[in-house]
Motif scaffolding. Structure first.
Motif, PDB file in Angstrom:
ATOM      1  N   VAL A   1      16.637   4.672  47.415  1.00 62.33           N
ATOM      2  CA  VAL A   1      16.323   5.519  45.647  1.00 62.33           C
ATOM      3  C   VAL A   1      16.725   5.864  45.872  1.00 62.33           C
ATOM      4  O   VAL A   1      17.677   7.695  46.492  1.00 62.33           O
ATOM      5  CB  VAL A   1      15.026   5.935  45.708  1.00 62.33           C
ATOM      6  N   PRO A   2      18.341   6.632  44.060  1.00 61.00           N
ATOM      7  CA  PRO A   2      19.103   7.097  44.254  1.00 61.00           C
ATOM      8  C   PRO A   2      18.359   9.242  44.503  1.00 61.00           C
ATOM      9  O   PRO A   2      16.800   9.149  44.287  1.00 61.00           O
ATOM     10  CB  PRO A   2      19.079   7.489  42.487  1.00 61.00           C
ATOM     11  N   GLY A   3      19.226   9.643  44.736  1.00 57.43           N
ATOM     12  CA  GLY A   3      18.724  11.236  44.894  1.00 57.43           C
ATOM     13  C   GLY A   3      18.272  11.325  45.882  1.00 57.43           C
ATOM     14  O   GLY A   3      17.689  12.876  46.572  1.00 57.43           O
ATOM     15  N   GLN A   4      17.491  10.603  47.021  1.00 53.25           N
ATOM     16  CA  GLN A   4      17.239  11.008  48.010  1.00 53.25           C
ATOM     17  C   GLN A   4      17.828  12.239  49.198  1.00 53.25           C
ATOM     18  O   GLN A   4      17.491  12.819  49.980  1.00 53.25           O
ATOM     19  CB  GLN A   4      17.419   9.665  48.869  1.00 53.25           C
ATOM     20  N   GLU A   5      19.109  11.755  49.441  1.00 52.37           N
ATOM     21  CA  GLU A   5      19.908  12.898  50.063  1.00 52.37           C
ATOM     22  C   GLU A   5      19.236  14.195  49.755  1.00 52.37           C
ATOM     23  O   GLU A   5      19.993  15.656  50.465  1.00 52.37           O
ATOM     24  CB  GLU A   5      21.417  12.514  50.577  1.00 52.37           C
TER      25      GLU A   5
ATOM     26  N   PRO B   1      -4.918   7.999  42.760  1.00 50.16           N
ATOM     27  CA  PRO B   1      -4.049   7.496  41.597  1.00 50.16           C
ATOM     28  C   PRO B   1      -2.933   7.005  42.548  1.00 50.16           C
ATOM     29  O   PRO B   1      -2.277   6.668  43.196  1.00 50.16           O
ATOM     30  CB  PRO B   1      -3.191   8.805  41.764  1.00 50.16           C
ATOM     31  N   ARG B   2      -2.626   5.717  41.159  1.00 53.82           N
ATOM     32  CA  ARG B   2      -1.495   4.970  41.412  1.00 53.82           C
ATOM     33  C   ARG B   2      -1.386   5.056  39.675  1.00 53.82           C
ATOM     34  O   ARG B   2      -1.280   4.874  39.348  1.00 53.82           O
ATOM     35  CB  ARG B   2      -2.099   3.473  40.957  1.00 53.82           C
ATOM     36  N   ARG B   3       0.910   5.332  40.734  1.00 44.81           N
ATOM     37  CA  ARG B   3       1.380   5.292  39.445  1.00 44.81           C
ATOM     38  C   ARG B   3       2.255   4.067  39.411  1.00 44.81           C
ATOM     39  O   ARG B   3       3.176   3.943  40.386  1.00 44.81           O
ATOM     40  CB  ARG B   3       2.039   7.037  39.285  1.00 44.81           C
ATOM     41  N   GLU B   4       3.639   4.147  38.311  1.00 45.20           N
ATOM     42  CA  GLU B   4       4.610   3.204  38.482  1.00 45.20           C
ATOM     43  C   GLU B   4       5.672   3.682  40.143  1.00 45.20           C
ATOM     44  O   GLU B   4       6.172   4.974  39.610  1.00 45.20           O
ATOM     45  CB  GLU B   4       5.077   2.849  37.192  1.00 45.20           C
ATOM     46  N   MET B   5       6.112   3.112  40.340  1.00 41.72           N
ATOM     47  CA  MET B   5       6.950   3.639  40.901  1.00 41.72           C
ATOM     48  C   MET B   5       8.265   4.574  40.824  1.00 41.72           C
ATOM     49  O   MET B   5       8.683   4.085  39.429  1.00 41.72           O
ATOM     50  CB  MET B   5       8.330   1.950  42.280  1.00 41.72           C
ATOM     51  N   PHE B   6       8.255   5.383  41.565  1.00 38.28           N
ATOM     52  CA  PHE B   6       9.413   6.646  40.564  1.00 38.28           C
ATOM     53  C   PHE B   6      10.688   6.207  41.316  1.00 38.28           C
ATOM     54  O   PHE B   6      10.743   4.770  41.412  1.00 38.28           O
ATOM     55  CB  PHE B   6       9.063   7.986  41.380  1.00 38.28           C
ATOM     56  N   SER B   7      11.533   7.177  39.759  1.00 36.38           N
ATOM     57  CA  SER B   7      12.454   6.012  39.825  1.00 36.38           C
ATOM     58  C   SER B   7      14.206   7.094  40.499  1.00 36.38           C
ATOM     59  O   SER B   7      15.146   6.291  40.252  1.00 36.38           O
ATOM     60  CB  SER B   7      13.341   6.391  38.326  1.00 36.38           C
ATOM     61  N   ALA B   8      13.270   8.335  40.993  1.00 36.06           N
ATOM     62  CA  ALA B   8      14.475   8.996  41.640  1.00 36.06           C
ATOM     63  C   ALA B   8      13.542   9.690  42.610  1.00 36.06           C
ATOM     64  O   ALA B   8      12.567  10.300  42.195  1.00 36.06           O
ATOM     65  CB  ALA B   8      15.785   9.712  41.195  1.00 36.06           C
ATOM     66  N   PHE B   9      14.037  10.259  43.747  1.00 32.05           N
ATOM     67  CA  PHE B   9      14.509  12.186  44.276  1.00 32.05           C
ATOM     68  C   PHE B   9      14.916  12.674  43.836  1.00 32.05           C
ATOM     69  O   PHE B   9      16.361  12.878  43.177  1.00 32.05           O
ATOM     70  CB  PHE B   9      14.447  11.646  45.959  1.00 32.05           C
ATOM     71  N   ASP B  10      14.280  14.037  43.543  1.00 26.31           N
ATOM     72  CA  ASP B  10      14.953  15.057  43.617  1.00 26.31           C
ATOM     73  C   ASP B  10      14.498  16.289  44.683  1.00 26.31           C
ATOM     74  O   ASP B  10      14.110  15.888  45.351  1.00 26.31           O
ATOM     75  CB  ASP B  10      14.913  16.327  42.350  1.00 26.31           C
ATOM     76  N   ALA B  11      14.945  17.424  44.660  1.00 25.43           N
ATOM     77  CA  ALA B  11      14.822  18.616  45.665  1.00 25.43           C
ATOM     78  C   ALA B  11      13.240  18.697  46.372  1.00 25.43           C
ATOM     79  O   ALA B  11      13.578  18.722  47.457  1.00 25.43           O
ATOM     80  CB  ALA B  11      15.760  19.804  45.634  1.00 25.43           C
TER      81      ALA B  11
ATOM     82  N   VAL C   1       9.891  13.987  43.275  1.00 17.08           N
ATOM     83  CA  VAL C   1      10.228  12.696  42.828  1.00 17.08           C
ATOM     84  C   VAL C   1       9.754  12.957  41.479  1.00 17.08           C
ATOM     85  O   VAL C   1       9.557  14.279  41.012  1.00 17.08           O
ATOM     86  CB  VAL C   1       9.391  11.344  43.599  1.00 17.08           C
ATOM     87  N   VAL C   2      10.963  12.179  40.764  1.00 12.09           N
ATOM     88  CA  VAL C   2      10.869  12.420  38.697  1.00 12.09           C
ATOM     89  C   VAL C   2      10.630  10.392  38.939  1.00 12.09           C
ATOM     90  O   VAL C   2      10.898   9.429  39.353  1.00 12.09           O
ATOM     91  CB  VAL C   2      12.362  12.112  39.163  1.00 12.09           C
ATOM     92  N   TRP C   3       9.329  10.597  38.342  1.00 12.01           N
ATOM     93  CA  TRP C   3       8.670   9.333  37.850  1.00 12.01           C
ATOM     94  C   TRP C   3       9.171   9.001  36.425  1.00 12.01           C
ATOM     95  O   TRP C   3      10.182   9.005  35.990  1.00 12.01           O
ATOM     96  CB  TRP C   3       7.034  10.166  37.270  1.00 12.01           C
TER      97      TRP C   3
ATOM     98  N   GLU D   1       7.809  16.037  39.802  1.00 13.05           N
ATOM     99  CA  GLU D   1       7.149  16.413  40.293  1.00 13.05           C
ATOM    100  C   GLU D   1       7.042  16.832  42.029  1.00 13.05           C
ATOM    101  O   GLU D   1       7.608  16.168  43.076  1.00 13.05           O
ATOM    102  CB  GLU D   1       6.010  15.196  40.841  1.00 13.05           C
ATOM    103  N   PRO D   2       6.500  18.021  42.503  1.00 13.55           N
ATOM    104  CA  PRO D   2       7.219  18.376  43.376  1.00 13.55           C
ATOM    105  C   PRO D   2       6.066  17.370  45.030  1.00 13.55           C
ATOM    106  O   PRO D   2       5.307  17.060  45.170  1.00 13.55           O
ATOM    107  CB  PRO D   2       6.242  20.132  43.855  1.00 13.55           C
ATOM    108  N   VAL D   3       7.113  17.046  46.018  1.00 16.20           N
ATOM    109  CA  VAL D   3       6.026  16.238  46.415  1.00 16.20           C
ATOM    110  C   VAL D   3       6.562  16.530  48.621  1.00 16.20           C
ATOM    111  O   VAL D   3       7.972  17.142  48.542  1.00 16.20           O
ATOM    112  CB  VAL D   3       6.901  14.775  46.999  1.00 16.20           C
TER     113      VAL D   3
END
Length: 350
Positions: free
Chosen positions: A139-143, A250-260, A263-265, A271-273
């Motif tokens: 997933v983009p941004g995981q690092e 709650p269920r949401r469509e898979m997030f598109s990326a991580f950020d610091a 996740v980015v929905w 959303e902070p996680v």
């Protein structure tokens, strides 16, 4: 150096079923298990894991589960059952024994052990399962993510996640079961690529596994199942579907990326996680066959119905959908074991 008619790698449900089928076919099996117990990966599963099939459908040939046949056994009951079954077989089972490689020698194989020993085998059956090879999607941004990312293979209980913000990724039985458990102590979202498919656990007063057997659905080949379901449905008494529909889980469509920070929905919301828990499945764990030429480039075995297409005396047990919907389950692996061991026995007698 010794020569064994058949070496079975793994002493979990698949390896033990293979040992029983080997002896029934007139072969003397040697079972090699990397773990400390003759129970495969079961001791390492999460604490609350409960079978999705009742005890009456989850026993071993000659050794059904004791007690209420309609209950759903928990992890530790399965571990105890496997160890009892292993002790009853009369087969040689070596625990704490890791297979590091397999080399073809003439019609048979040299099986190399991590300690330096070599075992000669007329046939080899890979029954090491997939728990040691969890699938982790990219997933983009995981690092850049500052939180914790783990696979459900490393999850044990909800205690460590109390009060934290958790996203569980996956739409299968384990994903939903773990997410529901975590939702009692944490703020949880289930992230999936498609809506979760549910299959009622009970129909007409009988568990779904009764109907799977009665209607022979357990025996359907994978290609037929693929037309019936786009994925593996979640068995549910109603609590999981209700939790999702009510917003409790709650269920949401898979997030598109991580950020610091999280996740980015797909809609761009950030959303902070604290934790992302991947319940994204496993792939066959077969590193010891890598140099044999028996695997595809991605590590998947080249086989047809559990029999290698590259080596006539190599077989597999416990692969997902190996021959049917139930191939890698407690209730179905014995059928595959009889098929594979019967075929290998015939080849060894030629």
């Amino acid at each position: 150096m010794t020569r064994e008619p058949v070496v079975i790698v793994g002493a979990g449900q698949s390896g033990l079923a293979g040992a029983r089928a080997a002896m029934d076919a007139g072969l003397r099996p040697l079972v090699l298990e990397a773990g400390e117990r003759a129970a495969g990966s079961w001791p390492s599963y999460y604490d609350s894991l409960t079978l999705f099939s009742p005890a009456r459908f989850s026993g071993f040939p000659g050794m059904p589960f004791a007690g209420d046949p309609d209950r759903y056994p928990v992890r530790d009951e399965v571990v105890e059952q496997l160890e009892k079954y292993a002790a009853s077989l009369g087969a040689e089972i070596r625990t704490s024994t890791t297979v590091s490689g397999v080399t073809r020698i003439g019609d048979g194989f040299d099986v190399q052990l991590a300690g330096g020993e070599t075992v000669h085998a007329a046939a080899v059956v890979a029954a090491s399962g997939s728990f040691g090879n969890p699938f982790v999607p990219e997933v983009p941004g995981q690092e850049s993510f500052g939180g914790e990312v783990l696979h459900v293979a490393d999850y044990r209980s909800s205690q460590a996640y109390e009060g934290r913000r958790v996203v569980v990724v996956g739409a299968g039985n384990s994903a939903v079961q773990v997410a529901y458990e975590l939702a009692a102590v944490a703020e949880v979202t289930l992230a999936t690529r498609a809506p979760v498919q549910f299959l009622p656990q009970v129909r007409g007063g009988y568990d779904i596994h009764f109907w799977l057997g009665r209607l022979k659905l357990d025996l359907l080949p994978p290609a037929v199942l693929a037309r019936l379901f786009s994925g593996t449905p979640v068995l549910d008494t109603g609590i999981y579907q209700s939790a999702i529909e009510s917003g409790q889980l709650p269920r949401r469509e898979m997030f598109s990326a991580f950020d610091a920070d999280g996740v980015v929905w797909p809609d761009g919301e950030r959303e902070p996680v604290d934790v992302v828990l991947l319940a994204t499945g496993y792939r066959p764990h077969l590193p010891y066959l890598r140099d044999l030429g028996a695997l595809e480039a991605d590590g998947m075995p080249l086989h047809r119905r559990g029999l290698s297409t590259t080596h006539p005396r190599l077989g597999y047990l416990g692969l997902e959908f190996q021959r049917s919907f139930s191939s890698n389950t407690l209730r179905g692996v014995h059928r595959d074991a009889r098929f594979v061991m019967g075929a290998l026995a015939r080849r060894l007698r030629r």
